[in-house]
Design a protein around this motif. Sequence first.
Motif, PDB file in Angstrom:
ATOM      1  N   GLU A   1       4.022   5.881  -5.360  1.00  0.00           N
ATOM      2  CA  GLU A   1       3.937   5.946  -6.813  1.00  0.00           C
ATOM      3  C   GLU A   1       2.935   7.019  -7.257  1.00  0.00           C
ATOM      4  OE1 GLU A   1       3.403   3.000 -10.651  1.00  0.00           O
ATOM      5  OE2 GLU A   1       2.727   2.306  -8.697  1.00  0.00           O
ATOM      6  N   ALA A   2       1.812   7.133  -6.555  1.00  0.00           N
ATOM      7  CA  ALA A   2       0.813   8.149  -6.891  1.00  0.00           C
ATOM      8  C   ALA A   2       1.378   9.552  -6.669  1.00  0.00           C
ATOM      9  CB  ALA A   2      -0.455   7.948  -6.060  1.00  0.00           C
TER      10      ALA A   2
ATOM     11  N   LYS B   1       2.199   1.910  -3.447  1.00  0.00           N
ATOM     12  CA  LYS B   1       1.196   2.494  -4.338  1.00  0.00           C
ATOM     13  C   LYS B   1       1.018   3.980  -4.055  1.00  0.00           C
ATOM     14  CE  LYS B   1      -1.407  -1.769  -4.946  1.00  0.00           C
ATOM     15  NZ  LYS B   1      -2.619  -2.506  -4.592  1.00  0.00           N
ATOM     16  N   ARG B   2       1.027   4.341  -2.786  1.00  0.00           N
ATOM     17  CA  ARG B   2       0.873   5.762  -2.417  1.00  0.00           C
ATOM     18  C   ARG B   2       2.075   6.595  -2.876  1.00  0.00           C
ATOM     19  NH1 ARG B   2      -2.749   6.596   2.501  1.00  0.00           N
ATOM     20  NH2 ARG B   2      -3.928   4.673   2.614  1.00  0.00           N
TER      21      ARG B   2
ATOM     22  N   ASP C   1       0.835  -1.204   0.000  1.00  0.00           N
ATOM     23  CA  ASP C   1       0.000   0.000   0.000  1.00  0.00           C
ATOM     24  C   ASP C   1       0.870   1.255   0.000  1.00  0.00           C
ATOM     25  OD1 ASP C   1      -2.563   1.447   0.255  1.00  0.00           O
ATOM     26  OD2 ASP C   1      -1.803   1.940   2.267  1.00  0.00           O
TER      27      ASP C   1
END
Length: 97
Positions: free
Chosen positions: A79-80, A76-77, A73
């Motif tokens: 990367e965003a 992903k954060r 998680d």
Amino acid sequence: MRRRSRAPCGRGCATVPEFARIRDLTAGIKQSVMEEGSAGAERTAEAAATLWRARAAADASFPGGDATALLADLGKRVEAVYDEERSAIADLRALTR
């Protein structure tokens, strides 16, 4: 095995002594291998065994259980955020040309 001088490692090491111990063991093993080569193999093997025990203990005491989902998680954060920053930089570049 010679111990390397303690370098700052951020807040994590100050608040989680296990991290400092793991970092010191890792640095000591690397330094021993670099300086002594195979001459320090026995000490290095002992330090490596201690390192793996320290890592296992830190893993077992992690309050969140298995960190795999947490780290996925987090990835992903990050990367965003990276994608948003790249987009913002592209917008700024277009405005300043």
